[in-house]
Each structure stands twice: as C-alpha cells, then as structure tokens.
Design a protein around this motif. Structure first.
Motif, PDB file in Angstrom:
ATOM      1  N   GLY A 112      -4.105   6.196 -11.631  1.00  0.00           N
ATOM      2  CA  GLY A 112      -3.111   5.451 -10.875  1.00  0.00           C
ATOM      3  C   GLY A 112      -3.380   3.968 -10.972  1.00  0.00           C
ATOM      4  O   GLY A 112      -4.273   3.529 -11.699  1.00  0.00           O
ATOM      5  N   ILE A 113      -2.603   3.191 -10.233  1.00  0.00           N
ATOM      6  CA  ILE A 113      -2.750   1.732 -10.260  1.00  0.00           C
ATOM      7  C   ILE A 113      -2.953   1.241  -8.835  1.00  0.00           C
ATOM      8  O   ILE A 113      -2.176   1.570  -7.933  1.00  0.00           O
ATOM      9  CB  ILE A 113      -1.505   1.069 -10.877  1.00  0.00           C
ATOM     10  N   TYR A 114      -3.995   0.452  -8.652  1.00  0.00           N
ATOM     11  CA  TYR A 114      -4.320  -0.106  -7.343  1.00  0.00           C
ATOM     12  C   TYR A 114      -4.081  -1.609  -7.365  1.00  0.00           C
ATOM     13  O   TYR A 114      -4.465  -2.302  -8.297  1.00  0.00           O
ATOM     14  CB  TYR A 114      -5.790   0.171  -7.006  1.00  0.00           C
ATOM     15  N   THR A 158      -2.181  -1.187  -2.168  1.00  0.00           N
ATOM     16  CA  THR A 158      -1.151  -0.252  -2.601  1.00  0.00           C
ATOM     17  C   THR A 158      -1.699   0.519  -3.788  1.00  0.00           C
ATOM     18  O   THR A 158      -2.250  -0.074  -4.714  1.00  0.00           O
ATOM     19  CB  THR A 158       0.132  -1.007  -3.016  1.00  0.00           C
ATOM     20  N   TYR A 159      -1.557   1.828  -3.746  1.00  0.00           N
ATOM     21  CA  TYR A 159      -2.011   2.686  -4.840  1.00  0.00           C
ATOM     22  C   TYR A 159      -0.833   3.504  -5.322  1.00  0.00           C
ATOM     23  O   TYR A 159      -0.203   4.214  -4.542  1.00  0.00           O
ATOM     24  CB  TYR A 159      -3.127   3.612  -4.364  1.00  0.00           C
ATOM     25  N   LYS A 160      -0.506   3.390  -6.622  1.00  0.00           N
ATOM     26  CA  LYS A 160       0.612   4.135  -7.192  1.00  0.00           C
ATOM     27  C   LYS A 160       0.063   5.272  -8.046  1.00  0.00           C
ATOM     28  O   LYS A 160      -0.665   5.039  -8.997  1.00  0.00           O
ATOM     29  CB  LYS A 160       1.516   3.236  -8.028  1.00  0.00           C
ATOM     30  N   PHE A 161       0.448   6.501  -7.678  1.00  0.00           N
ATOM     31  CA  PHE A 161       0.048   7.688  -8.419  1.00  0.00           C
ATOM     32  C   PHE A 161       0.958   7.875  -9.629  1.00  0.00           C
ATOM     33  O   PHE A 161       2.096   7.415  -9.627  1.00  0.00           O
ATOM     34  CB  PHE A 161       0.154   8.926  -7.518  1.00  0.00           C
ATOM     35  N   VAL A 220       3.672   6.458  -3.854  1.00  0.00           N
ATOM     36  CA  VAL A 220       2.977   5.194  -3.592  1.00  0.00           C
ATOM     37  C   VAL A 220       2.377   5.235  -2.191  1.00  0.00           C
ATOM     38  O   VAL A 220       3.069   5.554  -1.219  1.00  0.00           O
ATOM     39  CB  VAL A 220       3.946   3.999  -3.706  1.00  0.00           C
ATOM     40  N   TYR A 221       1.087   4.916  -2.098  1.00  0.00           N
ATOM     41  CA  TYR A 221       0.423   4.764  -0.803  1.00  0.00           C
ATOM     42  C   TYR A 221       0.280   3.275  -0.534  1.00  0.00           C
ATOM     43  O   TYR A 221      -0.204   2.523  -1.377  1.00  0.00           O
ATOM     44  CB  TYR A 221      -0.971   5.407  -0.812  1.00  0.00           C
TER      45      TYR A 221
END
Length: 172
Positions: A16-18, A32-35, A40-41
C-alpha cells in the motif's frame, strides 16, 4: 507533529501507500494509508498500527469509523454508501417485518404505480440479459461484473452467478 524525530513522507510500503507522520522510521501520528483494493484509512497511527480515531473508506462508498487500540477495533460504526448505519443487533432493515429500502425510510414511499425496485430511484438501466448485483451489473456473456458506468469491477464467481440468476433484476 511530534518534534524533530517526526517527519511527513509518502512511502510505498509494498502492499500500500502511506502518506503521513513518521517517528523513528515508523508510521506514527496522523496519516493516510491506501490499500491496493482502493480502501483508504485516514487517522492516527502508533508504531505502524491503527491507533486512536480513524476511518476506513471502502471503494464501494461504505465507511467504517472506529477507535483503534494497536490495530484492533475498540468501538466502530459502519455506514453503507447510501447512509444506512449497520447495526449488529436489533437490525430492522429489509426484514420480513419491513421490506422498505433505506431511501424509502428516509424519503418516504413512492406513489402508487411508481414502484421502487432498487435503493436508487429510478433504478440504473441494465444492458439486455444483465443482472443487477447492487454495485453494478453481471454481464452473463463474459461472466464479469461492471459498474453502472461500464467499468469492469471483477470476474464473477460461480456462486455469484447462481445467486444473481436466482435473485436479481434482469435487463430486458
């Protein structure tokens, strides 16, 4: 941000991308963390885990707002994309007692002759012989599910195909 050891960064993490604060190289603070799934968290992290207040937003429009303790949910609430709040007890949506759609609870019933057959009214148009599976339509010719904007979402499983043919609205 928490002092000189914290820094903001966008980092590809393999799965993912943080984008957010870091302390000693770990996700910590706000971020923000995108799976890869598109979920998206957004919220608080501690030592690389969800911790404190945070929200998971799913690609289908659903949203899970929760309080986390080192990656585990303490309390949370899920809202479907139409605003309906999920309740794991005393669930009264679409039961034998009351079959109305959530939008009918909010907006009232349609006049006689203007039947509501999906939560959206008017319902999305379906291609001929395609099944309405809620988040899109199943094209029986290729076995794929598409959004109502005709973007491929997934390949339907045999179980989903059987379920759709037995229970879903079909395009004529």
């Amino acid at each position: 941000r928490a002092g000189p050891a914290a820094m903001s960064a966008i980092v590809a993490m393999g799965v993912g991308i943080y984008d957010g604060d870091r302390v000693n190289g770990r996700k910590e603070g706000s971020g923000t963390y995108k799976f890869p799934s598109g979920t998206v968290y957004t919220g608080a992290f501690i030592d690389g885990e969800f911790h404190g207040e945070g929200t998971l937003e799913f690609a289908n429009g659903g949203k899970y707002q929760a309080t986390w303790d080192r990656g585990k949910v303490v309390t949370g609430r899920y809202d479907f994309s139409d605003g309906l709040e999920f309740q794991d007890t005393a669930w009264e949506y679409c039961t034998g007692k009351d079959r109305r759609f959530f939008s009918e609870h909010v907006n009232g019933l349609r006049p006689a002759g203007d039947t509501q057959v999906t939560n959206a009214h008017p319902p999305p148009r379906l291609p001929k012989d395609a099944y309405d599976v809620g988040d899109g339509y199943l094209d029986v010719a290729d076995g794929k599910v598409y959004s109502f904007d005709h973007v491929q979402l997934r390949v339907a499983t045999n179980e989903e195909k059987e379920w759709a043919s037995a229970r879903c609205r079909v395009g004529r």
